[in-house]
Write a protein that holds these residues in place. Sequence first.
Motif, PDB file in Angstrom:
ATOM      1  N   GLY A 232       0.811  -1.217   0.000  1.00  0.00           N
ATOM      2  CA  GLY A 232       0.000   0.000   0.000  1.00  0.00           C
ATOM      3  C   GLY A 232       0.839   1.260   0.000  1.00  0.00           C
ATOM      4  O   GLY A 232       2.076   1.234  -0.003  1.00  0.00           O
ATOM      5  N   ALA A 233       0.147   2.397   0.031  1.00  0.00           N
ATOM      6  CA  ALA A 233       0.812   3.697  -0.032  1.00  0.00           C
ATOM      7  C   ALA A 233       1.028   4.320   1.348  1.00  0.00           C
ATOM      8  O   ALA A 233       1.587   5.405   1.440  1.00  0.00           O
ATOM      9  N   VAL A 234       0.574   3.643   2.413  1.00  0.00           N
ATOM     10  CA  VAL A 234       0.749   4.182   3.766  1.00  0.00           C
ATOM     11  C   VAL A 234       1.612   3.237   4.582  1.00  0.00           C
ATOM     12  O   VAL A 234       1.783   2.066   4.232  1.00  0.00           O
ATOM     13  N   PRO A 235       2.219   3.726   5.683  1.00  0.00           N
ATOM     14  CA  PRO A 235       3.045   2.865   6.526  1.00  0.00           C
ATOM     15  C   PRO A 235       2.263   1.669   7.065  1.00  0.00           C
ATOM     16  O   PRO A 235       1.048   1.729   7.258  1.00  0.00           O
ATOM     17  N   GLY A 236       3.009   0.587   7.289  1.00  0.00           N
ATOM     18  CA  GLY A 236       2.410  -0.646   7.757  1.00  0.00           C
ATOM     19  C   GLY A 236       2.407  -1.696   6.668  1.00  0.00           C
ATOM     20  O   GLY A 236       1.450  -2.451   6.521  1.00  0.00           O
ATOM     21  N   LEU A 237       3.504  -1.764   5.898  1.00  0.00           N
ATOM     22  CA  LEU A 237       3.608  -2.783   4.857  1.00  0.00           C
ATOM     23  C   LEU A 237       3.613  -4.169   5.491  1.00  0.00           C
ATOM     24  O   LEU A 237       4.003  -4.332   6.655  1.00  0.00           O
ATOM     25  N   PRO A 238       3.199  -5.190   4.749  1.00  0.00           N
ATOM     26  CA  PRO A 238       3.245  -6.548   5.300  1.00  0.00           C
ATOM     27  C   PRO A 238       4.660  -6.917   5.738  1.00  0.00           C
ATOM     28  O   PRO A 238       5.635  -6.527   5.086  1.00  0.00           O
ATOM     29  N   MET A 284      10.666   7.053   4.128  1.00  0.00           N
ATOM     30  CA  MET A 284      11.018   7.577   2.810  1.00  0.00           C
ATOM     31  C   MET A 284       9.934   7.315   1.769  1.00  0.00           C
ATOM     32  O   MET A 284       9.787   8.088   0.813  1.00  0.00           O
ATOM     33  N   ARG A 285       9.167   6.250   1.928  1.00  0.00           N
ATOM     34  CA  ARG A 285       8.102   5.945   0.979  1.00  0.00           C
ATOM     35  C   ARG A 285       6.917   6.901   1.090  1.00  0.00           C
ATOM     36  O   ARG A 285       6.080   6.962   0.183  1.00  0.00           O
ATOM     37  N   THR A 286       6.828   7.674   2.187  1.00  0.00           N
ATOM     38  CA  THR A 286       5.689   8.572   2.342  1.00  0.00           C
ATOM     39  C   THR A 286       5.748   9.729   1.353  1.00  0.00           C
ATOM     40  O   THR A 286       4.707  10.269   0.975  1.00  0.00           O
ATOM     41  N   HIS A 287       6.964  10.119   0.910  1.00  0.00           N
ATOM     42  CA  HIS A 287       7.088  11.200  -0.075  1.00  0.00           C
ATOM     43  C   HIS A 287       8.478  11.106  -0.710  1.00  0.00           C
ATOM     44  O   HIS A 287       9.458  10.808  -0.013  1.00  0.00           O
ATOM     45  N   PRO A 288       8.574  11.339  -2.021  1.00  0.00           N
ATOM     46  CA  PRO A 288       9.881  11.194  -2.690  1.00  0.00           C
ATOM     47  C   PRO A 288      10.975  12.082  -2.125  1.00  0.00           C
ATOM     48  O   PRO A 288      12.159  11.767  -2.264  1.00  0.00           O
ATOM     49  N   SER A 289      10.607  13.193  -1.478  1.00  0.00           N
ATOM     50  CA  SER A 289      11.628  14.097  -0.952  1.00  0.00           C
ATOM     51  C   SER A 289      12.039  13.770   0.477  1.00  0.00           C
ATOM     52  O   SER A 289      12.963  14.398   1.015  1.00  0.00           O
ATOM     53  N   CYS A 290      11.382  12.811   1.125  1.00  0.00           N
ATOM     54  CA  CYS A 290      11.773  12.431   2.485  1.00  0.00           C
ATOM     55  C   CYS A 290      13.099  11.685   2.460  1.00  0.00           C
ATOM     56  O   CYS A 290      13.339  10.854   1.588  1.00  0.00           O
ATOM     57  N   ARG A 291      13.952  11.989   3.445  1.00  0.00           N
ATOM     58  CA  ARG A 291      15.282  11.389   3.522  1.00  0.00           C
ATOM     59  C   ARG A 291      15.452  10.686   4.868  1.00  0.00           C
ATOM     60  O   ARG A 291      14.777  11.037   5.831  1.00  0.00           O
ATOM     61  N   ALA A 292      16.366   9.734   4.895  1.00  0.00           N
ATOM     62  CA  ALA A 292      16.593   9.014   6.152  1.00  0.00           C
ATOM     63  C   ALA A 292      18.020   8.483   6.201  1.00  0.00           C
ATOM     64  O   ALA A 292      18.621   8.168   5.173  1.00  0.00           O
ATOM     65  N   VAL A 293      18.537   8.412   7.418  1.00  0.00           N
ATOM     66  CA  VAL A 293      19.815   7.758   7.713  1.00  0.00           C
ATOM     67  C   VAL A 293      19.526   6.704   8.764  1.00  0.00           C
ATOM     68  O   VAL A 293      18.930   7.011   9.800  1.00  0.00           O
ATOM     69  N   THR A 294      19.908   5.473   8.496  1.00  0.00           N
ATOM     70  CA  THR A 294      19.722   4.433   9.493  1.00  0.00           C
ATOM     71  C   THR A 294      21.074   3.984  10.022  1.00  0.00           C
ATOM     72  O   THR A 294      22.034   3.831   9.260  1.00  0.00           O
ATOM     73  N   VAL A 295      21.163   3.832  11.332  1.00  0.00           N
ATOM     74  CA  VAL A 295      22.402   3.441  12.004  1.00  0.00           C
ATOM     75  C   VAL A 295      22.238   2.017  12.520  1.00  0.00           C
ATOM     76  O   VAL A 295      21.318   1.731  13.293  1.00  0.00           O
ATOM     77  N   GLU A 296      23.118   1.133  12.086  1.00  0.00           N
ATOM     78  CA  GLU A 296      23.067  -0.272  12.488  1.00  0.00           C
ATOM     79  C   GLU A 296      24.487  -0.755  12.744  1.00  0.00           C
ATOM     80  O   GLU A 296      25.353  -0.649  11.885  1.00  0.00           O
ATOM     81  N   ARG A 297      24.721  -1.295  13.937  1.00  0.00           N
ATOM     82  CA  ARG A 297      26.079  -1.702  14.299  1.00  0.00           C
ATOM     83  C   ARG A 297      26.484  -3.035  13.679  1.00  0.00           C
ATOM     84  O   ARG A 297      27.667  -3.308  13.491  1.00  0.00           O
TER      85      ARG A 297
END
Length: 440
Positions: A232-238, A284-297
């Motif tokens: 879908g187009a909103v958060p909460g993908l399977p 990021m899927r909510t809008h093409p201009s949204c940006r994110a950085v994820t930190v994972e050790r």
Amino acid sequence: MIPARPAPQPAVTVVGIGADGWEGLPGPSRTALRDAEVLIGGARQLDLLPPECPGERITWPSPLRPAVPGLLAAHSGRRIAVLASGDPMFYGIGRALTEVFDEVHDKELGELRVLPHPSSVSHAAARLGWPVEDVEVVTLVGRPAARLAAALHDGRRLLVLSADATTPAEVAALLRDRGFGPSRMRVLEQLGGAKERTTAEATADDWAHPSGDALNIVAVECRRAPDALRLGAVPGLPDEAYEHDGQLTKRHIRAATLGALAPAPGELLWDIGGGSGSIAIEWMRTHPSCRAVTVERDPVRAERITRNADRLGVPGLRVVTGAAPAVLVELPPPDAVFIGGGLTAPGLLDACWEALPAGGRLVANTVTLESEALLAEAYRRHGGELVRLAVAHAVPVGGFTGWRQAMPVTQWAVQKPLRTPVRKTSDPSAAADDPAGADR
């Protein structure tokens, strides 16, 4: 009476030009090109100009964007015309030029004028009979094809701006891989020019057309295969949309978390303790201009996040492998922060709070008593909302059905105040009696 001063002549004029070349240009565009002392553009665009445009011709270097300020400064004081394909302000050089002019406030470069031409999107929509407002445009010029995946929804019409002649085959392959093989495709080449051509219609599953002209746009009518997972187009993908090792914010909690984070166009998220990357990806899927950085050790999980981001259409997700809070000093300031792991790391919560600007949001989830105690203390100091989220799933119990309770999640969500409130009271002990504390 003081005579009116003549309007200053623009130092730089951006002229949109189509596949029809010089013949398709209106009078003002032709005049600007004839009068220019310097003509800047791609080799293909410059070749469209006749000898009556005598200006010095300069081909854009590669990479283009870093070269723009220096190239304009080198010819300061001369009349410059910049050539662009179609509409310069639609995924064109116009954006880079306006940014440069904004940076110098046009004091050094003079005035900027833009003379647009119909874009390839306008031409394509006219040929196909598609209303432009009902079409989603995705550019793959200088961008990975995986971006297209975020736009795939059954029944949607897409116009894909191609990087070169190989893009249509790349689009067909991506559609097949993402479960949209039945989608109908057409390729429109040299739109508006004498060599204009449209390929025969075919599905992505059946696409076998050889590479054609490099100047093309791909029209896609999205059709999802019956057995493909619906996204879908909103958060909460399977949950099945993600590759994971169990470290995944589950679907219902994820939807509630994104609701608390409240992404808005153009905003940047820090996702601390990325796991499978689901929060950053759906931000990021909510809008093409949204940006994110994820930190994972964990390096293995970091690679998995990259694969998930690519598959779900947000290949621009930045993945930082390292431990927070140490790596946070290297990141650009966030608009929102999500902490999904590592809450007990010394100083992490305080570092995230300090990094947020006024009005920024912080959301933290936990399932452990130790981390819950930290969130309770943060709630006491800063306020916000502290909730417990519980989800139960119906499962078989013998020949009947019962509920299986998932571990409850404690969530703290808070917005950083725009300013520090001043408490007015005649009772000096009032602040101590307030459960939110004087720091709220």
